[in-house]
Every structure is written in C-alpha cells, then in structure tokens.
Scaffold this motif. Structure first.
Motif, PDB file in Angstrom:
ATOM      1  N   ALA A 295      11.262 -43.159 -73.755  1.00 38.04           N
ATOM      2  CA  ALA A 295      10.965 -42.302 -72.604  1.00 38.04           C
ATOM      3  C   ALA A 295       9.469 -42.178 -72.368  1.00 38.04           C
ATOM      4  CB  ALA A 295      11.589 -40.922 -72.805  1.00 38.04           C
ATOM      5  N   HIS A 296       8.668 -42.319 -73.418  1.00 34.40           N
ATOM      6  CA  HIS A 296       7.214 -42.201 -73.274  1.00 34.40           C
ATOM      7  C   HIS A 296       6.571 -43.467 -72.724  1.00 34.40           C
ATOM      8  CE1 HIS A 296       6.286 -38.250 -74.925  1.00 34.40           C
ATOM      9  NE2 HIS A 296       7.265 -38.429 -75.786  1.00 34.40           N
ATOM     10  N   LEU A 297       7.315 -44.527 -72.571  1.00 32.09           N
ATOM     11  CA  LEU A 297       6.741 -45.738 -71.978  1.00 32.09           C
ATOM     12  C   LEU A 297       6.200 -45.477 -70.571  1.00 32.09           C
ATOM     13  CD1 LEU A 297       9.358 -48.401 -73.134  1.00 32.09           C
ATOM     14  CD2 LEU A 297       6.931 -48.375 -73.752  1.00 32.09           C
ATOM     15  N   SER A 298       6.830 -44.547 -69.866  1.00 29.22           N
ATOM     16  CA  SER A 298       6.349 -44.245 -68.511  1.00 29.22           C
ATOM     17  C   SER A 298       4.948 -43.644 -68.526  1.00 29.22           C
ATOM     18  CB  SER A 298       7.327 -43.293 -67.809  1.00 29.22           C
ATOM     19  OG  SER A 298       7.436 -42.084 -68.524  1.00 29.22           O
ATOM     20  N   ASN A 299       4.523 -43.052 -69.651  1.00 28.39           N
ATOM     21  CA  ASN A 299       3.142 -42.572 -69.763  1.00 28.39           C
ATOM     22  C   ASN A 299       2.150 -43.709 -69.603  1.00 28.39           C
ATOM     23  OD1 ASN A 299       3.803 -39.931 -70.172  1.00 28.39           O
ATOM     24  ND2 ASN A 299       3.323 -39.888 -72.348  1.00 28.39           N
ATOM     25  N   LEU A 300       2.585 -44.916 -69.935  1.00 30.04           N
ATOM     26  CA  LEU A 300       1.716 -46.081 -69.899  1.00 30.04           C
ATOM     27  C   LEU A 300       2.043 -46.985 -68.717  1.00 30.04           C
ATOM     28  CD1 LEU A 300       1.894 -46.833 -73.721  1.00 30.04           C
ATOM     29  CD2 LEU A 300       0.242 -45.425 -72.501  1.00 30.04           C
ATOM     30  N   CYS A 301       2.742 -46.437 -67.728  1.00 23.75           N
ATOM     31  CA  CYS A 301       3.110 -47.185 -66.524  1.00 23.75           C
ATOM     32  C   CYS A 301       4.011 -48.370 -66.847  1.00 23.75           C
ATOM     33  CB  CYS A 301       1.853 -47.670 -65.782  1.00 23.75           C
ATOM     34  SG  CYS A 301       0.714 -46.327 -65.368  1.00 23.75           S
ATOM     35  N   LEU A 302       4.809 -48.231 -67.872  1.00 21.11           N
ATOM     36  CA  LEU A 302       5.751 -49.271 -68.257  1.00 21.11           C
ATOM     37  C   LEU A 302       7.164 -48.766 -68.016  1.00 21.11           C
ATOM     38  CD1 LEU A 302       4.129 -50.352 -71.655  1.00 21.11           C
ATOM     39  CD2 LEU A 302       3.885 -51.446 -69.432  1.00 21.11           C
ATOM     40  N   PRO A 303       8.117 -49.665 -67.767  1.00 16.30           N
ATOM     41  CA  PRO A 303       9.503 -49.227 -67.543  1.00 16.30           C
ATOM     42  C   PRO A 303      10.090 -48.621 -68.805  1.00 16.30           C
ATOM     43  CG  PRO A 303       9.368 -51.624 -67.698  1.00 16.30           C
ATOM     44  CD  PRO A 303       7.961 -51.129 -67.646  1.00 16.30           C
TER      45      PRO A 303
END
Length: 385
Positions: A295-303
């Motif tokens: 879920a934290h991947l979105s912090n890095l603009c990743l899916p």
C-alpha cells in the motif's frame, strides 16, 4: 527702551547654542547607552559556541542522544551494584549497550558544551545488595533501589521515544542510527520492566503520524499514482525516490517471501501441532505486513500492486526448513533500518514502527540486545573512534 531689546537679541543666539549643545550631549549619551546594551547582548551570545548556531537538526538530535546514552549508562552501572542477581545482569547489559550507543553517536554530531539530560536521581544509589527489613518486608535500601529503578526506566523510555521521534525528521544516516538506538532502548526498558514489575507507559509513537496512510499522490507527477516505475524515477529527485522504491520493494519481497517459506516448511517439515500453529501465525503476520508495505508504494508514485507470489528458496532451506526459518527472520531489522534511511514522511514513520516491532519480537527475550538493531557498525570500525 532700546537697551532691553539689544540685550534680548544678544542672549537669544547664546541660548540657542547652549540648547543645541545639550541636545547633542543627550544624543551622545543615548548612543553610548544603546551601544553598551548591544555589546552586552553580543557578549552574552558570545559565551556559547558559535558553531552551535549553525548545526543542523540531525547534529543536535544525535548530540542529545549521545549525551543521554552516556548519562543512562552511568545510572545503569550504578543500579547494577545494588540490584538482585538477575536484575543486576540486565542493568550491566544496559550499561554496556548504552556506552556502545554513545560511541556510535559520537561522530554524527558534536556534543554541545552542556548538553541537558531529561532526568537525574535525587537519592543516593545503593552500592550493595538491598536486604529485606523486619518480617520479610523490603528494607530502606530495597525501597530506594525500587524507586531508582522506576526513575531509570522512565528516563530510558523517554530517551527511546525522543530518539524515535527525532529519527522521523533527521537525515538518512542519522535517522537510521537514531531509530536503531531508540528501538534498543525501548527493548531494554521492556525487558527490565518484565524483571522488576514496573509498569511502563504506552509504546513510543515513532513518527507522530498516521503510519497506515499513504498520501503519496500529492508528490506524484500530475497528482496521480500508478505511473510506471521508470516514469516515477525520471521525475523524482536524484538519489531519492528510486532508492526508497528499491528499499520498499526489498521489504515487500522479504515479508511475502518469508510467508511463502513458512508455507513450504509446513508442507515439508511435518512439524508438531504447536510448532505448526506458530508457523501458520507467522504466515498470516508476514502476509499482512507485506500487504501494508504494498500500500505504501503509492507514496513513491508506483502502482500499489503485490508482486507475483513466486519465490526461489535456497537448496539448503529445502533440506532443513525448520533450521533455516530463524535465519530468514534475522534479516528484518536490517531491512527496515535501510527503509528508515531511504524514505521520508509517512513511509519513514511506518518503517520506524516496523523496525521497533521486529526488533522487540526478536530481542525481548533473547540473551542480549544489540546496541543498534539492524546496523552492523561497531564503534571500533568507525573513523571517529
């Protein structure tokens, strides 16, 4: 009638001249007074080290952490002399670990001339084993030892909380070290509380943020998440987002890969019902944490998409899964310490929470606790020692 007018005309310029002189004298006096005040402020400010005014937050936080570790080490050493055998050994471990922490922190920030500590003892510490009083009740020395233990535990807990909070704001290397030392101090406090029966407050809130939140879209190109990894890397600051993404992906692979390893071990090792139950719990816990990490991947603009659940296990693991599982658990403090260093914001707060959690799980009942869980550095290997 002409004489008075002539005298008045003569005195008027003289009066004006005297007035101007008096006004000039007042201005000189006022100027000198103001100058002395300014000079006095400069002298007062000059009593401190000028470098103190240019130090960064990381330098100040690490210097305070070092000062606190040294003070706590001295107190733990003193308490060891008056504690029962089991508790004395724990105090001794604290003293040695805290001295190591102070040495690790020595080069990260110059210690101020008078670094304040958050506590001090008001009673003389016992230097011998406390004896019971009449009727088996605690004697004065035992009561004093208990009070001092409670004060020490409170100070140790506060130091852990301060270091974990500071880690959230510090630069990469200092954040990793403060988070690791704060985790160790929290574990020492928990271990000593278990031995002494002292109740501790709730666990330190490392970042003071919602660790479960992602909030990554605000920093993404166009305010959107789910960009391809190469797009996110190209638009991120050099050396920032790509490194954080790699560290987070390492966490995901470690958590989900370890869950997969436990599943393989359950299928091949035929453990006892008690061991099988513990392994199933590990499968559930590692999968849940891996899902949180995704879920934290979105912090890095990743899916925020989990990787395909396919992991390659070492041949040695397949030969003896039960013996190989502990080694897989050993990796987690270092994995999360790396993520602390390479991330920021909510992601770093979550990484700090995870570092303290995995370290506590591993070392709360162990024979000893490393001074900085997740770090391989020892004081002798560092250039400033």
């Amino acid at each position: 009638m002409d004489t008075p007018l002539q005298k008045a005309g003569t005195e008027l310029p003289r009066a004006r001249t005297r007035g101007r002189r008096r006004a000039a004298a007042r201005r000189v006096v006022l100027f000198l007074a103001l100058g002395s005040v300014v000079l006095s402020f400069g002298l007062i400010a000059g009593k401190g080290d000028a470098a103190d005014h240019t130090r960064s937050f990381s330098q100040i936080a690490s210097a305070q952490a070092r000062s606190e570790a040294r003070a706590l080490a001295a107190e733990a050493q003193a308490l060891a002399g008056g504690a029962p055998d089991g508790t004395a050994a724990e105090f001794q471990l604290h003293a040695e670990g805290l001295r190591t922490q102070a040495a690790l922190l020595a080069g990260t920030g110059r210690e101020p001339a008078a670094a304040p500590t958050r506590h001090s003892y008001v009673e003389t510490l016992a230097t011998s084993r406390p004896e019971a009083g009449p009727g088996g009740k605690p004697g004065p020395d035992a009561e004093r030892q208990q009070r001092n233990t409670e004060r020490y535990l409170e100070a140790l807990w506060e130091s852990a909380e301060a270091n974990l909070h500071a880690a959230w704001r510090a630069d990469a290397g200092t954040a990793r070290l403060l988070a690791a030392t704060g985790s160790a101090q929290q574990i020492w406090a928990l271990r000593l509380a278990d031995l002494s029966g002292v109740e501790l407050p709730a666990g330190p809130d490392a970042a003071g943020t919602d660790a479960a939140g992602t909030g990554g879209s605000a920093n993404c190109p166009g305010g959107k998440t789910g960009d391809r990894p190469e797009t996110a890397a190209a638009t991120a600051a050099p050396g920032d987002r790509p490194d954080a993404a790699a560290a987070l992906k390492t966490v995901i692979d470690a958590e989900l890969g370890t869950a997969y390893a436990y599943e393989v071990a359950l299928a091949q090792a035929e453990p006892s019902p008690e061991v099988a139950g513990a392994w199933r719990k590990q499968v559930t816990d590692h999968k849940a944490t891996g899902t949180d990490a995704v879920a934290h991947l979105s912090n890095l603009c990743l899916p925020a998409v989990a990787p395909v659940a396919a992991y390659r296990l070492d041949p040695d693991f397949l030969r003896d899964p039960a013996a190989s599982l502990p080694a897989m658990e050993e990796q987690f403090p270092a994995v999360y310490a790396d993520l602390v260093a390479l991330s920021d914001g909510n992601l770093r707060g979550w990484a700090i929470d995870r570092l303290t959690a995995v370290s506590t799980e591993r070392y709360r009942t162990a024979d000893t606790v490393p001074a900085a869980p997740g770090l391989d550095a020892v004081p002798d290997d560092l250039p400033w020692n």
